[in-house]
Enzyme design. Structure first.
Site, PDB file in Angstrom:
ATOM      1  N   GLU A  80      -5.387  -8.787   1.124  1.00 38.49           N
ATOM      2  CA  GLU A  80      -5.909  -8.556   2.485  1.00 38.49           C
ATOM      3  C   GLU A  80      -7.310  -8.289   2.218  1.00 38.49           C
ATOM      4  O   GLU A  80      -7.797  -7.382   1.331  1.00 38.49           O
ATOM      5  CB  GLU A  80      -5.250  -7.093   3.039  1.00 38.49           C
ATOM      6  CG  GLU A  80      -3.987  -7.262   3.600  1.00 38.49           C
ATOM      7  CD  GLU A  80      -3.337  -5.936   4.066  1.00 38.49           C
ATOM      8  OE1 GLU A  80      -4.127  -4.980   4.658  1.00 38.49           O
ATOM      9  OE2 GLU A  80      -2.179  -5.781   3.935  1.00 38.49           O
ATOM     10  N   GLU A 133       0.980  -1.275  -0.074  1.00 42.37           N
ATOM     11  CA  GLU A 133      -0.050   0.076  -0.072  1.00 42.37           C
ATOM     12  C   GLU A 133       0.507   1.275   0.152  1.00 42.37           C
ATOM     13  O   GLU A 133       0.880   1.975   0.979  1.00 42.37           O
ATOM     14  CB  GLU A 133      -0.940  -0.003   1.137  1.00 42.37           C
ATOM     15  CG  GLU A 133      -1.888  -1.132   1.075  1.00 42.37           C
ATOM     16  CD  GLU A 133      -3.013  -1.007   2.291  1.00 42.37           C
ATOM     17  OE1 GLU A 133      -2.783  -0.018   2.986  1.00 42.37           O
ATOM     18  OE2 GLU A 133      -3.783  -1.971   2.167  1.00 42.37           O
TER      19      GLU A 133
HETATM   20  C1  FCB Z   1      -4.340  -2.221   5.535  1.00 39.49           C
HETATM   21  C2  FCB Z   1      -2.867  -2.313   6.182  1.00 39.49           C
HETATM   22  C3  FCB Z   1      -2.859  -3.410   7.201  1.00 39.49           C
HETATM   23  C4  FCB Z   1      -3.934  -3.231   8.177  1.00 39.49           C
HETATM   24  C5  FCB Z   1      -5.401  -2.958   7.343  1.00 39.49           C
HETATM   25  C6  FCB Z   1      -6.673  -2.963   8.417  1.00 39.49           C
HETATM   26  O1  FCB Z   1      -4.339  -0.874   5.019  1.00 39.49           O
HETATM   27  O2  FCB Z   1      -2.062  -2.639   4.934  1.00 39.49           O
HETATM   28  O3  FCB Z   1      -1.772  -3.416   7.839  1.00 39.49           O
HETATM   29  O4  FCB Z   1      -3.983  -2.332   9.104  1.00 39.49           O
HETATM   30  O5  FCB Z   1      -5.548  -2.246   6.618  1.00 39.49           O
END
Ligand code: FCB
Length: 454
Positions: free
Chosen positions: A362, A164
């Site tokens: 994620e 990110e």
């Molecule tokens: C993302 C991050 C991760 C976590 C989630 C909830 O942006 O990559 O580390 O904090 O959000």
């Protein structure tokens, strides 16, 4: 009826070094920007820090044991640059040795390691040298990538350079809500460009080291943009946020450069175009083996009438649009739950870059969980996972090339500026006793993995 996923679909969970490891001064580890930031009053909720976190540095074997017990075959983790190179440049063998042990333990349990080199924890020494707005960091990052790859590349096949960059650049240097807590939008744009350069250099360095069956990726966070009204003003507001959030990083990675309309939107900040040197865009556009996709929630956009007013987005200088509050069901973080936006996103990515396989790196949700009689009945998280994994399945059925899904997160952990108030784990962590308790969502996810479907 089981909704089955394609054969070989990769199921896993993810964590990040600063969020779980603790032991922030062990074995020569140097301070990172998150240590510095968390130590400053008012930066992190409740004054929380990562000093202990989940004590994963000490308890990694137990945590890997949980993955094993649940039958989850992939584990995405990140390496702390400040362990491997406490000052950002000099190798600390004891720090590297931790990841060596971690990888061996994973492999011993039959779990495939997926390694992320940078999940936001820049060595403080490199911040003191200017941080990501300093172009030299791209070269330092490549040296770091090469060091880690030389040590682990014989056993780790799946490499992610950066997690990110949107957040690292725009939240770290734009609105300052994350470390290093700087509010300088011009610098944030240069940081963003340098993060992409760092990715390009590191990708080259990893590939130069060689290795069979190796895959290199980057992980980007996406947020599909919704509007209430379909007129040109709303479409333009949505376009602005969409280009900043969803295309700023992706398009240069695909060899298309920064979107021209976005360069215009940001021209008044005066820093991005001058930062782009000859050859940069070629370096950034190294071929990717996979694209890591993080999805949590959509964004609702409206036009902002006052053209000179700053927007309510991480880069306020993106003028002419505003972000609206979420609607309907939200998580404890306040994020809107909208699985259909996830399907739309994956289909859009498939259309935008059809040749690039996708892995959900994620996805997950925070809710206020409670342990009752040794169990955590987190029905809301179970529903979130069921709906969002279903949304991925919908996208695959409609043609998207999605190769895997990683749940965020294995453990409740240090949720950045929110400290320990947001529980994202499928495993509950008592931050006093460090006791781990499987939540119902862990059992649900294990069942999805075992069936390779819903
Ligand atoms: C993302 C991050 C991760 C976590 C989630 C909830 O942006 O990559 O580390 O904090 O959000």
């Amino acid at each position: 009826m089981t909704r089955e996923f394609p054969a070989g679909f990769r199921w896993g969970t993810a964590t990040a070094a600063y969020q779980v490891e603790g032991s922030t001064t062990a074995d020569g580890r140097g301070p990172s920007i998150w240590d510095t930031f968390a130590a400053q009053p008012g930066r992190v909720l409740d004054g929380a820090t990562g000093e202990r976190a989940c004590e994963h540095y000490l308890r990694y074997a137990e945590d890997i044991g949980l993955l094993n017990e649940l039958g989850i075959p992939h584990y995405r983790f990140s390496v702390a640059w400040s362990r491997v190179m406490p000052d950002g440049r000099t190798i600390e063998p004891r720090g590297l040795a931790f990841y060596d042990r971690l990888v061996d333990k994973l492999l011993e349990r039959g779990i495939t390691p997926m390694l992320t080199l940078y999940h936001w924890d820049l060595p403080q020494a490199l911040q003191d040298a200017g941080g990501w707005p300093n172009r030299d960091l791209a070269g330092y990052f490549a040296d770091y990538a090469q060091t880690v790859h030389k040590a682990l590349g014989d056993r780790v096949r799946q490499w992610t350079t950066i997690n990110e960059p949107f957040c690292a650049a725009f939240i770290g240097y734009g609105n300052g809500d994350h470390a290093p807590g700087i509010q300088d939008e011009g610098a944030a744009l240069v940081a963003a460009h340098n993060l992409l350069l760092a990715h390009g250099h590191a990708t080259r360095a990893i590939r130069a080291n060689g290795g069979d069956g190796q895959e290199v990726s980057i992980v980007l966070n996406f947020s599909p943009v919704l509007t209430d009204v379909d007129d040109s003003a709303h479409r333009e507001a949505a376009r602005k946020f969409d280009f900043l959030h969803n295309r700023f990083f992706l398009d240069p990675l695909l060899g298309r450069g920064y979107p021209a309309a976005l360069l215009e939107d940001l021209a008044h900040l005066g820093t991005l175009e001058p930062a782009i040197a000859d050859g940069d865009l070629d370096l950034i556009a190294q071929p990717l083996d996979l694209l890591g996709v993080n999805y949590y929630a959509p964004t609702r956009a409206v036009p902002l009438d006052a053209p000179e007013a700053d927007s309510n987005c991480p880069l306020p200088g993106l003028r002419g649009m505003d972000v609206q509050p979420p609607r309907g069901d939200v998580t404890s973080f306040g994020w809107e739950q909208r699985p259909e936006s996830f399907t739309d996103l994956l289909l859009w990515l498939h259309e935008h870059c059809p040749e690039l396989p996708l892995v959900v790196a994620e996805n997950g949700a925070a809710f206020a969980d409670e342990v009752v009689d040794g169990r955590v009945h987190d029905e809301k998280r179970v529903r979130y996972f069921a709906e969002h994994i279903g949304a991925v399945h919908d996208a695959i059925e409609r043609g998207a090339d999605v190769r895997g899904y990683l749940a965020w997160s294995l453990l409740d952990n240090f949720e950045w500026a929110r400290g320990y108030t947001q529980r994202f784990g499928i495993v509950h962590v008592d931050f006093e006793t460090q006791e781990r308790v499987l939540k119902d969502s862990a059992r649900f996810f294990a069942d999805v993995v075992a069936r390779n479907g819903l």
